[in-house]
Enzyme design. Structure first.
Site, short mmCIF file in Angstrom:
data_model
loop_
_atom_site.label_atom_id
_atom_site.label_comp_id
_atom_site.label_asym_id
_atom_site.label_seq_id
_atom_site.Cartn_x
_atom_site.Cartn_y
_atom_site.Cartn_z
CG ASP A 89 -9.99 93.09 100.18
OD1 ASP A 89 -10.18 92.41 101.18
OD2 ASP A 89 -10.90 93.49 99.41
CD GLU A 188 -19.64 94.69 100.49
OE1 GLU A 188 -18.50 94.37 100.85
OE2 GLU A 188 -19.98 94.78 99.30
O1 KIV Z 1 -12.74 95.16 97.63
C1 KIV Z 1 -13.15 96.22 98.13
O2 KIV Z 1 -13.01 97.29 97.56
C2 KIV Z 1 -13.79 96.13 99.43
C3 KIV Z 1 -14.38 97.34 100.07
C4 KIV Z 1 -15.27 98.16 99.28
C5 KIV Z 1 -14.84 97.09 101.44
O3 KIV Z 1 -13.79 95.08 100.01
#
Ligand code: KIV
Length: 270
Positions: A89, A188
């Site tokens: 991410d 989300e």
């Molecule tokens: O940061 C995270 O854990 C997320 C997910 C839960 C989609 O973006």
């Protein structure tokens, strides 16, 4: 299982699963051991979520985590995984300022073992970033609906896509991400019926994070699933264990054993 026999999940696997109507699972992991166990358990995608800002680092929001921190967690998770697809991410400001720095920061995660990246939001600029990343060979997972990095402009943790117009807007954004080359999209905090409508009108898989049962996949933060993180648990997170209680119990028993002299025993010394 012998590592040569393990078939690694890739972005085509996920598209095929959507096409055949089979669901896939996504959990977050931030460290080597957890990633190893999730991989062994058959979780299809492991996300080094920027949720680690709160869950692993104790920050208040995801805004505080940076590229250098995400690199450490990415390296650790990638080392533990054989089968699952590993996605990092991308943190706040790591892809927002200009395309060359977005490619560089995302590329660093691939060098450390990630198989792709997740980026939040939609705009003409974001679509260009997605295109450029895909041209560079970096698979991109999009993230629409409630996007935590936009917490301040969204005005809080609010459900998105509640009306038909709002669902249409998310679908439009998702389709443009799909056209730009994204291989999947997280939805989300979107109402289940809106997520169903979006899912049915996309060729890439949708991943529900509190967006109901009709998405092609489900993602949760593993610390919520394990019952380890206790500061806040969203309504959509199902708790499968009570790791907090387990940790506190083990720590208390160790403490008692040390203080009473029961640890170490004869077989625990050289
Ligand atoms: O940061 C995270 O854990 C997320 C997910 C839960 C989609 O973006």
């Amino acid at each position: 299982m012998c590592s040569q026999l393990i078939k690694k999940v890739n972005i085509k696997t996920l598209r095929n699963l959507k096409n055949s109507g089979e669901k896939f699972s996504v959990l977050t992991a931030y460290d080597y051991s957890t990633a190893k166990y999730l991989d062994e358990a058959g979780i299809d995608v492991i996300l080094i979520g920027d949720s680690l800002a709160m869950v692993a680092l104790g920050y208040e929001t995801t805004h505080s985590v940076g590229v250098e921190e995400m690199k450490i967690f990415t390296r650790a998770v990638a080392k533990g995984v054989k089968r699952s697809l590993v996605i990092t991410d991308m943190p706040f400001l790591s892809y927002h300022t200009d395309i060359p720095s977005a490619v560089k920061n995302c590329g660093e995660m691939i060098k450390l073992g990630a198989n792709g990246v997740k980026i939040e939001g939609w705009s003409d600029y974001i679509l260009q970033v997605v295109k450029r990343l895909v041209e560079t060979g970096i698979p991109v997972m999009g993230h629409l609906g409630f996007t935590p990095q936009f917490l301040n402009t969204l005005g809080g943790y609010k459900i998105q896509g509640k009306t038909l117009e709002a669902a249409d807007e998310i679908l439009k954004q998702a389709k443009q991400l799909e056209d730009a080359g994204a291989f999947s999209v997280v939805l989300e905090m979107v109402p289940q019926e809106s997520a169903k409508y979006i899912t049915e009108n996309l060729t890439i898989p949708t991943i529900s994070c509190g967006a109901g049962k009709y998405c092609d996949a489900q993602v949760l933060v593993s610390d919520d699933v394990f019952g380890k993180y206790s500061d806040f648990t969203p309504k959509f997170a199902r708790k499968y264990g009570d790791m907090k209680a387990l940790i506190v119990d083990c720590a208390k028993r160790f403490d008692e054993d040390v203080k009473s002299g029961r640890f170490p025993a004869e077989n625990e010394v050289f």
